[in-house]
Scaffold this active site. Structure first.
Site, PDB file in Angstrom:
ATOM      1  N   TYR A  39       0.824  -1.211   0.000  1.00 13.69           N
ATOM      2  CA  TYR A  39       0.000   0.000   0.000  1.00 13.69           C
ATOM      3  C   TYR A  39       0.859   1.262   0.000  1.00 13.69           C
ATOM      4  O   TYR A  39       0.366   2.346  -0.293  1.00 13.69           O
ATOM      5  CB  TYR A  39      -0.931   0.050   1.227  1.00 13.69           C
ATOM      6  N   HIS A  97       0.422 -11.578   2.206  1.00 18.50           N
ATOM      7  CA  HIS A  97      -0.595 -10.826   1.466  1.00 18.50           C
ATOM      8  C   HIS A  97      -1.201 -11.636   0.327  1.00 18.50           C
ATOM      9  O   HIS A  97      -2.425 -11.673   0.152  1.00 18.50           O
ATOM     10  CB  HIS A  97       0.017  -9.532   0.928  1.00 18.50           C
TER      11      HIS A  97
END
Length: 267
Positions: A39, A97
């Protein structure tokens, strides 16, 4: 340790935008914040948390290891970098992730490196994200079901991931839902809007309440104070059996997140 039912997601939010979102959420009473290495906002999230003045032990911070850092050599150093950006000595939850594309890095290697990070005190809990059943089995075999706090997956009224959820439930693994509002599409659904009118609630509150009552954690994001407050109030909403059945009937296996070259073989 249990995973909070409601947290703040920060996907696609960066710089001043994510700082404002996190600060506002913390002011409103949120205590769980979800971020990720990819991110590129961990430093901003860390700044917002630091400037909030809230004691670290009151917070539940989640980050996620990106695919480039899944090897035994890279995982812990990358997590240490994340901790530095987040201005904390530990995170409460660290997830893989995405599974390594093409199994370039074995699940066993990544999970055992995560376990080593937990044993070193860098993270309180570990888990997985975007893992289908076959890879969930590998993760369980690598570190034991008791060490996998959650599988964070796309889950919303239009994609209820019933096979993965059933397997997780059978194993005793918690599920965290991301994209719970289906990029806002669920808010336009006539069935959800009707239930919202019935409860004098917003469509977002209905969807979030449905997910939480189903036993999932949710991490919706917003940059607007009113929406952040409204989403938080969803935890106080109780849907009846008919409401739950009506929303469950909306499943059409509509997957919104499946990046080419990254997504595993979905169930």
């Amino acid at each position: 340790m249990t995973i909070p039912a409601l947290g703040l997601g920060t996907f696609r939010l960066q710089d001043d935008v994510v700082i404002h979102s996190v600060k506002t959420a913390l002011e409103l009473g949120y205590r769980a914040i979800d971020t990720a290495q990819i991110y590129e906002n961990e430093a901003a999230v860390g700044q917002a948390i630091f400037e909030s003045g809230i004691d670290r032990h009151q917070l539940f911070i989640t980050t996620k290891i990106w695919i480039e850092n899944l090897t035994a050599e890279k995982l812990i150093p990358s997590l240490q970098q994340s901790l530095s950006k987040l201005r904390t000595e530990y995170v409460d939850l660290t997830l893989i992730h995405w599974p390594s594309p093409g199994a370039a890095v074995p699940v066993k290697e990544s999970m055992q490196a995560l376990m080593a990070a937990k044993e070193a005190g860098l993270t309180r809990q570990i888990g997985i994200s975007n893992f289908p059943i076959a890879l969930m089995r590998e993760a369980i075999a690598a570190v034991g079901i008791e060490n996998i706090a959650t599988n964070q997956i796309e889950l919303h009224p239009f994609l209820q991931n019933s096979e993965v959820v059933a397997f997780a439930k059978q194993q005793g693994m918690h599920i965290t839902s991301y994209m719970t509002l289906a990029y806002g599409e669920a808010l336009k659904d006539a069935t959800i809007q009707a239930i919202a009118r019935k409860h004098q609630a917003t469509p977002a509150q209905i969807v979030l309440a449905w997910a939480m009552q189903s036993g999932f954690s949710v991490i919706p994001s917003s940059t607007k104070r009113d929406n952040l407050a409204s989403n938080m109030d969803a935890a106080n909403l109780t849907l009846d059996v008919e409401d739950m059945k009506s929303i469950s009937s909306l499943d059409r296996q509509q997957r919104l997140v499946s990046p080419e070259g990254l997504a595993p073989d979905w169930d």
